[in-house]
Design an enzyme around this catalytic site. Structure first.
Site: not given
Ligand code: XMP
Length: 526
Positions: A92, A183, A185, A238-240, A243-244
């Site tokens: 584009c 486009h 994509e 954090s358990g997320g 971070s895990s």
């Protein structure tokens, strides 16, 4: 401060550079390239060639842009990129730019070819070869820009045209420079991925070296190179998902020299803290420190009703608790964080991308802690983080965890937070989640949770008048949390949840379902 950069591994991984002119689909192009197995990095459009060269790119993509090449201030790339023999694909605006820069003519077109447009292909090889995109040389692409190429630059051929004879694709096979008016994509260009793959594999001659496994090997090597000898690295859990995944990577790289700190602020969902602790204790070899700071957070939040004030208090308290514990260990040099790629590029270096997402993430730790940062996920999109997590053996309970705000249930209790309200909300939320899971609907929803409103209403329980709080249920579908639609949950399911909540939690007087989309609402209530 030393950073864990995407590019400092000396790895042989091939890279495609996407110069970002501020197009709405830039991030999507990068993801499509990566999905094809080739690492793609976004750089600001005006990155000097000397810096681009350091990446040793196998190809360069010039993105779209809201700008027009006519504008005086139109964003331009370093002209040297055209002269180095690296294959280029302009999409584009990227095509208009390269066409103009290389001696072609670009003009303002009509608005008649916006959206889905069909075109015919004059030269299939190599960009359109073997493409499911083509049906007897007719294909369909998504167009979104008014400018168009009137005259291709010297050395270029027109590869495809629309029914109105507008140039849809150009190419100089000698110099391996190509341009697309549409486009490839986006979802609305069926088979557009094949065109991108032809650019990557037939033109740039890339191989598929970007896989979760190759990422893990590189990341582990980089962490080992950075955290040397007896040095230690600390990581806030954090358990997320993010971070895990960082924790599992660190564990693989330096094992017992990793220290994991889980600050339990008491604002997680029912039983979540226990589950997280059990998982980490079981799976990680490094030192795991669980800090139960629930009372401390509740004390600080006592009587606070303003949502932003709650966020600020929780953020500061988190840092204070983490700091006390991490610094008391004495011999830690590094801090690992789960910064991911959208966080890195959202700092807004592309044309027109002045809007910076306001970050209200509790896990973000300040630089003054004095540690050097290790950020192994800096180059990953969220879905790639999940793939890497899966390859590392993280359980589905973590990988499929719905997004959860850093300040936790404090922003789902409207008004002041107390231990009693927390318990009540945790129970109601657990019932809602359980019923959604039982109905097999969790995979279709972006988030689903309960909110404890600060409204008390009249009801009747048994033969008695009852006065108690209203629980609101929120369930949304979304792609990226920027916009969201309220989920059309089955009425039977809502009825069951309502009956269970009012039956099992005597204090609750009423249950309501939130039917507001985002915008105008937000996903969270605070
Ligand atoms: P909103 O409510 O702004 O939420 O539509 C968009 C997404 O962000 C999450 N969210 C937060 N995440 N700290 C976080 O880490 C916060 O303070 C916070 N507030 C909202 C929300 O759950 C949704 O996924």
């Amino acid at each position: 401060m030393e950073r864990f950069l995407a590019d400092d591994s000396g790895s042989l991984r091939e890279k495609v550079i996407l110069l970002d002119f501020g197009g709405q689909y830039s991030m999507l192009i990068a993801r499509r390239v990566r999905e094809a197995g080739v690492y793609c990095e976004l750089l600001p459009y005006d990155t000097p060639w000397e810096k681009i060269r350091d990446y040793n790119p196998a190809g360069i993509i010039l993105s779209g842009s809201p700008a027009s090449v006519y504008q005086q201030e139109a964003p331009r790339c370093d002209p040297a990129v055209y002269e180095k023999g690296v294959p280029i694909l302009g999409i584009c605006y990227g095509m208009h730019l390269l066409a103009g820069d290389l001696g072609g003519e670009v003009k303002k077109g009509s608005r008649s070819e916006f959206g889905r447009t069909t075109f015919t292909i004059d030269q299939p090889e190599p960009l359109f070869q073997n493409s499911s995109f083509r049906e007897e040389n007719y294909c369909c692409g998504w167009m979104s820009h008014q400018d168009e190429v009137l005259q291709p630059p010297p050395g270029f051929n027109v590869l495809a045209r629309t029914e109105n004879n507008t140039v849809a694709a150009i190419g100089d096979h000698q110099r391996k420079i190509y341009g697309l008016q549409f486009h490839p994509e986006v979802f609305h260009t069926p088979g557009g991925n094949d065109v991108l793959k032809n650019f990557l594999f037939a033109i740039c001659k890339c191989s598929r070296t970007w896989t979760p496994r190759s990422f893990i090997e590189d990341a582990v090597a980089k962490i080992r190179k950075m955290v040397k000898g007896k040095e230690k690295v600390v990581c806030a859990l954090s358990g997320g998902v993010d971070s895990s995944v960082v924790a599992f990577l660190l564990d693989k790289a330096v094992g017992e020299r990793a220290v994991f700190i889980f600050v339990d602020h008491g604002l997680l969902r029912l039983d979540e803290a226990e589950e997280v602790v059990q998982l980490y204790r079981e799976k990680l070899q490094g030192q795991f420190i669980h800090i139960d700071a629930k009372n401390r957070f509740l004390r600080r939040l006592n009587g606070v009703t303003d949502p932003e004030e709650k966020r600020r208090i929780i953020g500061n308290e988190f840092i204070a608790v983490f700091k006390e514990n991490a610094l008391s260990m004495g011999d830690i040099a590094y801090l690992a964080q789960g910064t991911i790629y959208p966080d890195v590029i959202e700092s807004g270096s592309a044309y027109g991308s002045a809007v910076i997402k306001s970050h209200h993430n509790v896990g973000g730790l300040p630089a003054e802690l004095g540690f050097e940062l290790v950020e192994p996920l800096r180059e990953l999109f969220k879905d790639e983080v999940r793939l890497v997590g899966s390859e590392l053996g993280l359980p589905a309970s973590i990988l499929k965890r719905q997004p959860f705000p850093g300040p936790g249930l404090a922003v789902r209790i409207i008004g002041a937070v107390s231990a009693e309200k927390l318990m009540l909300l945790q129970k109601a939320d657990a019932i809602f989640r359980q019923e959604i899971n039982n109905a097999g609907l969790s995979g279709e929803l972006w988030q689903f949770f309960a909110v404890l409103t600060d409204v008390n209403v009249v009801g009747v329980k048994g033969d008695d008048r009852h006065y108690g709080p209203v629980i609101a249920l929120r369930a949304v579908v979304s792609e990226d949390a920027m916009t969201a639609d309220w989920a059309r949950l089955p009425h039977d399911l809502l009825e069951k949840v309502s009956a269970r909540i009012t039956g099992e939690i005597p204090a609750v007087a009423r249950v309501v379902y939130d039917i507001t989309s985002k915008p105008p609402a937000t996903i969270e209530w605070e």
